[in-house]
Design a protein around this motif. Structure first.
Motif, PDB file in Angstrom:
ATOM      1  N   LYS A  28      -4.511   7.235  -5.853  1.00 17.68           N
ATOM      2  CA  LYS A  28      -3.947   6.006  -6.432  1.00 17.68           C
ATOM      3  C   LYS A  28      -2.725   6.251  -7.328  1.00 17.68           C
ATOM      4  CE  LYS A  28      -5.150   1.654  -8.544  1.00 17.68           C
ATOM      5  NZ  LYS A  28      -6.197   0.820  -9.100  1.00 17.68           N
ATOM      6  N   PRO A  29      -2.768   7.203  -8.266  1.00 18.47           N
ATOM      7  CA  PRO A  29      -1.567   7.406  -9.096  1.00 18.47           C
ATOM      8  C   PRO A  29      -0.327   7.766  -8.275  1.00 18.47           C
ATOM      9  CG  PRO A  29      -3.454   8.553 -10.054  1.00 18.47           C
ATOM     10  CD  PRO A  29      -3.874   8.058  -8.694  1.00 18.47           C
ATOM     11  N   MET A  30      -0.505   8.646  -7.276  1.00 17.59           N
ATOM     12  CA  MET A  30       0.630   9.036  -6.445  1.00 17.59           C
ATOM     13  C   MET A  30       1.137   7.854  -5.607  1.00 17.59           C
ATOM     14  SD  MET A  30       0.916  11.557  -3.184  1.00 17.59           S
ATOM     15  CE  MET A  30       0.259  10.287  -2.172  1.00 17.59           C
ATOM     16  N   GLN A  35       5.148   3.634  -4.781  1.00 13.40           N
ATOM     17  CA  GLN A  35       5.092   2.235  -4.341  1.00 13.40           C
ATOM     18  C   GLN A  35       4.603   2.118  -2.903  1.00 13.40           C
ATOM     19  OE1 GLN A  35       9.050   0.725  -5.220  1.00 13.40           O
ATOM     20  NE2 GLN A  35       8.464   0.327  -7.343  1.00 13.40           N
ATOM     21  N   ARG A  36       3.595   2.924  -2.554  1.00 11.70           N
ATOM     22  CA  ARG A  36       3.030   2.938  -1.204  1.00 11.70           C
ATOM     23  C   ARG A  36       1.555   2.520  -1.177  1.00 11.70           C
ATOM     24  NH1 ARG A  36       7.017   2.874   2.393  1.00 11.70           N
ATOM     25  NH2 ARG A  36       8.481   4.580   2.115  1.00 11.70           N
ATOM     26  N   LEU A  37       1.026   2.047  -2.298  1.00 14.17           N
ATOM     27  CA  LEU A  37      -0.384   1.665  -2.327  1.00 14.17           C
ATOM     28  C   LEU A  37      -0.678   0.560  -1.319  1.00 14.17           C
ATOM     29  CD1 LEU A  37      -3.187   2.081  -3.572  1.00 14.17           C
ATOM     30  CD2 LEU A  37      -2.555   0.431  -5.343  1.00 14.17           C
ATOM     31  N   ASP A  38       0.176  -0.447  -1.248  1.00 14.65           N
ATOM     32  CA  ASP A  38      -0.029  -1.536  -0.278  1.00 14.65           C
ATOM     33  C   ASP A  38       0.017  -1.023   1.156  1.00 14.65           C
ATOM     34  OD1 ASP A  38      -0.302  -3.400  -2.284  1.00 14.65           O
ATOM     35  OD2 ASP A  38       1.749  -4.171  -2.118  1.00 14.65           O
ATOM     36  N   THR A  39       0.921  -0.109   1.430  1.00 14.60           N
ATOM     37  CA  THR A  39       1.038   0.457   2.770  1.00 14.60           C
ATOM     38  C   THR A  39      -0.225   1.222   3.134  1.00 14.60           C
ATOM     39  OG1 THR A  39       3.427   0.645   2.489  1.00 14.60           O
ATOM     40  CG2 THR A  39       2.436   1.972   4.238  1.00 14.60           C
ATOM     41  N   TYR A  40      -0.737   2.002   2.201  1.00 15.51           N
ATOM     42  CA  TYR A  40      -1.959   2.766   2.441  1.00 15.51           C
ATOM     43  C   TYR A  40      -3.135   1.823   2.690  1.00 15.51           C
ATOM     44  CZ  TYR A  40      -5.289   6.607   1.980  1.00 15.51           C
ATOM     45  OH  TYR A  40      -6.260   7.538   2.226  1.00 15.51           O
ATOM     46  N   GLU A  41      -3.220   0.774   1.873  1.00 20.66           N
ATOM     47  CA  GLU A  41      -4.299  -0.202   2.047  1.00 20.66           C
ATOM     48  C   GLU A  41      -4.206  -0.913   3.393  1.00 20.66           C
ATOM     49  OE1 GLU A  41      -4.006  -2.599  -1.487  1.00 20.66           O
ATOM     50  OE2 GLU A  41      -5.188  -1.173  -2.667  1.00 20.66           O
ATOM     51  N   THR A  42      -2.990  -1.174   3.871  1.00 19.65           N
ATOM     52  CA  THR A  42      -2.801  -1.773   5.194  1.00 19.65           C
ATOM     53  C   THR A  42      -3.318  -0.838   6.274  1.00 19.65           C
ATOM     54  OG1 THR A  42      -0.899  -3.083   4.464  1.00 19.65           O
ATOM     55  CG2 THR A  42      -1.075  -2.644   6.841  1.00 19.65           C
ATOM     56  N   ALA A  43      -3.034   0.441   6.141  1.00 20.49           N
ATOM     57  CA  ALA A  43      -3.512   1.432   7.123  1.00 20.49           C
ATOM     58  C   ALA A  43      -5.041   1.432   7.179  1.00 20.49           C
ATOM     59  CB  ALA A  43      -2.985   2.818   6.774  1.00 20.49           C
ATOM     60  N   SER A  86       0.387   6.859  11.344  1.00 20.71           N
ATOM     61  CA  SER A  86       1.782   6.962  10.901  1.00 20.71           C
ATOM     62  C   SER A  86       1.946   6.437   9.479  1.00 20.71           C
ATOM     63  CB  SER A  86       2.714   6.223  11.869  1.00 20.71           C
ATOM     64  OG  SER A  86       2.478   4.829  11.852  1.00 20.71           O
ATOM     65  N   LEU A  87       1.183   5.402   9.126  1.00 19.27           N
ATOM     66  CA  LEU A  87       1.260   4.884   7.753  1.00 19.27           C
ATOM     67  C   LEU A  87       0.659   5.872   6.753  1.00 19.27           C
ATOM     68  CD1 LEU A  87       0.484   1.073   8.180  1.00 19.27           C
ATOM     69  CD2 LEU A  87       2.698   2.203   7.913  1.00 19.27           C
ATOM     70  N   TYR A  88      -0.454   6.496   7.109  1.00 17.15           N
ATOM     71  CA  TYR A  88      -1.030   7.517   6.216  1.00 17.15           C
ATOM     72  C   TYR A  88      -0.033   8.647   5.980  1.00 17.15           C
ATOM     73  CZ  TYR A  88      -5.717   5.464   6.970  1.00 17.15           C
ATOM     74  OH  TYR A  88      -6.796   4.633   7.024  1.00 17.15           O
ATOM     75  N   ILE A  89       0.555   9.137   7.062  1.00 20.06           N
ATOM     76  CA  ILE A  89       1.500  10.250   6.934  1.00 20.06           C
ATOM     77  C   ILE A  89       2.716   9.816   6.130  1.00 20.06           C
ATOM     78  CG2 ILE A  89       3.026  11.820   8.194  1.00 20.06           C
ATOM     79  CD1 ILE A  89       0.891  11.774  10.459  1.00 20.06           C
ATOM     80  N   LEU A  90       3.202   8.611   6.372  1.00 21.72           N
ATOM     81  CA  LEU A  90       4.334   8.081   5.603  1.00 21.72           C
ATOM     82  C   LEU A  90       4.005   8.061   4.112  1.00 21.72           C
ATOM     83  CD1 LEU A  90       7.042   6.481   5.304  1.00 21.72           C
ATOM     84  CD2 LEU A  90       5.701   4.416   5.710  1.00 21.72           C
ATOM     85  N   CYS A  91       2.817   7.562   3.777  1.00 15.97           N
ATOM     86  CA  CYS A  91       2.422   7.466   2.372  1.00 15.97           C
ATOM     87  C   CYS A  91       2.278   8.829   1.712  1.00 15.97           C
ATOM     88  CB  CYS A  91       1.097   6.715   2.242  1.00 15.97           C
ATOM     89  SG  CYS A  91       1.216   4.971   2.634  1.00 15.97           S
ATOM     90  N   SER A  93       3.563  11.845   2.848  1.00 18.09           N
ATOM     91  CA  SER A  93       4.669  12.791   2.984  1.00 18.09           C
ATOM     92  C   SER A  93       6.028  12.192   2.613  1.00 18.09           C
ATOM     93  CB  SER A  93       4.750  13.294   4.431  1.00 18.09           C
ATOM     94  OG  SER A  93       5.195  12.255   5.284  1.00 18.09           O
ATOM     95  N   GLY A  94       6.125  10.870   2.685  1.00 14.89           N
ATOM     96  CA  GLY A  94       7.406  10.226   2.423  1.00 14.89           C
ATOM     97  C   GLY A  94       8.361  10.280   3.601  1.00 14.89           C
ATOM     98  N   ILE A  95       7.891  10.770   4.755  1.00 17.39           N
ATOM     99  CA  ILE A  95       8.743  10.838   5.939  1.00 17.39           C
ATOM    100  C   ILE A  95       8.940   9.419   6.464  1.00 17.39           C
ATOM    101  CG2 ILE A  95       8.978  11.742   8.286  1.00 17.39           C
ATOM    102  CD1 ILE A  95       7.146  14.074   7.438  1.00 17.39           C
ATOM    103  N   ARG A  96      10.106   8.870   6.223  1.00 15.81           N
ATOM    104  CA  ARG A  96      10.351   7.454   6.486  1.00 15.81           C
ATOM    105  C   ARG A  96      10.489   7.106   7.961  1.00 15.81           C
ATOM    106  NH1 ARG A  96      13.709   4.518   2.128  1.00 15.81           N
ATOM    107  NH2 ARG A  96      11.734   3.823   1.368  1.00 15.81           N
ATOM    108  N   TRP A  97      10.966   8.024   8.784  1.00 14.14           N
ATOM    109  CA  TRP A  97      11.171   7.689  10.200  1.00 14.14           C
ATOM    110  C   TRP A  97       9.853   7.383  10.896  1.00 14.14           C
ATOM    111  CZ3 TRP A  97       8.811  10.477  13.948  1.00 14.14           C
ATOM    112  CH2 TRP A  97       8.429  11.778  13.653  1.00 14.14           C
ATOM    113  N   LEU A  98       8.725   7.793  10.315  1.00 16.28           N
ATOM    114  CA  LEU A  98       7.431   7.486  10.924  1.00 16.28           C
ATOM    115  C   LEU A  98       7.174   5.981  10.976  1.00 16.28           C
ATOM    116  CD1 LEU A  98       5.245  10.319   9.448  1.00 16.28           C
ATOM    117  CD2 LEU A  98       5.768   9.941  11.848  1.00 16.28           C
ATOM    118  N   GLY A  99       7.805   5.265  10.057  1.00 16.27           N
ATOM    119  CA  GLY A  99       7.690   3.808  10.082  1.00 16.27           C
ATOM    120  C   GLY A  99       8.215   3.213  11.381  1.00 16.27           C
ATOM    121  N   ALA A 100       9.082   3.934  12.055  1.00 18.37           N
ATOM    122  CA  ALA A 100       9.650   3.441  13.313  1.00 18.37           C
ATOM    123  C   ALA A 100       8.643   3.487  14.456  1.00 18.37           C
ATOM    124  CB  ALA A 100      10.889   4.246  13.685  1.00 18.37           C
ATOM    125  N   ILE A 101       7.635   4.368  14.381  1.00 17.40           N
ATOM    126  CA  ILE A 101       6.656   4.425  15.469  1.00 17.40           C
ATOM    127  C   ILE A 101       5.427   3.561  15.188  1.00 17.40           C
ATOM    128  CG2 ILE A 101       7.402   6.719  16.204  1.00 17.40           C
ATOM    129  CD1 ILE A 101       4.734   7.767  15.040  1.00 17.40           C
TER     130      ILE A 101
END
Length: 124
Positions: A28-30, A35-43, A86-91, A93-101
């Motif tokens: 949660k702190p990370m 600002q990826r908590l919502d993205t993680y929760e969506t995953a 892809s959302l977990y990995i994005l959250c 690692s911060g690798i943004r291009w994963l959002g494209a897949i």
């Protein structure tokens, strides 16, 4: 195939609980800082939805013999792995291009729902 679908749904559901708890506590702190908590929760949320979809598809496959249910199950499983994965990995690692897949996973999930609807509607 029914057993595979049910087992996949059960595993995705169990992993969803674990990943949700891990995100809510250890990460949660990370996740808030990035600002990826919502993205993680969506995953996690979509993983749960499709764990249930796999369980339902597996149960339907016991009642209705149709290869489209197998394709639906593969679509749900593949879609979940791509979308939530892809959302977990994005959250993490911060690798943004994963959002494209991520949308590819969403499309597979939609295909799964359409196939289940088709089988139920046609009774075939």
């Amino acid at each position: 195939m029914q057993k595979f679908l049910l087992l996949s749904g059960a595993i995705l559901g169990g992993l969803g609980v674990g990943l949700g708890a891990f995100g809510a506590h250890a990460l949660k702190p990370m996740l808030e800082a990035s600002q990826r908590l919502d993205t993680y929760e969506t995953a996690v949320k979509y993983q749960f939805y499709h764990a249930f979809a796999l369980l339902i598809t597996g149960l339907l496959a016991y009642r209705i013999e149709n290869r489209l249910l197998t394709y639906a199950g593969y679509s749900f499983l593949g879609g979940t792995l791509i979308f939530s994965g892809s959302l977990y990995i994005l959250c993490l690692s911060g690798i943004r291009w994963l959002g494209a897949i991520t949308p590819i996973g969403g499309v597979l999930m939609i295909i799964g729902w359409v196939l289940v609807a088709w089988v139920v509607a046609t009774g075939e």
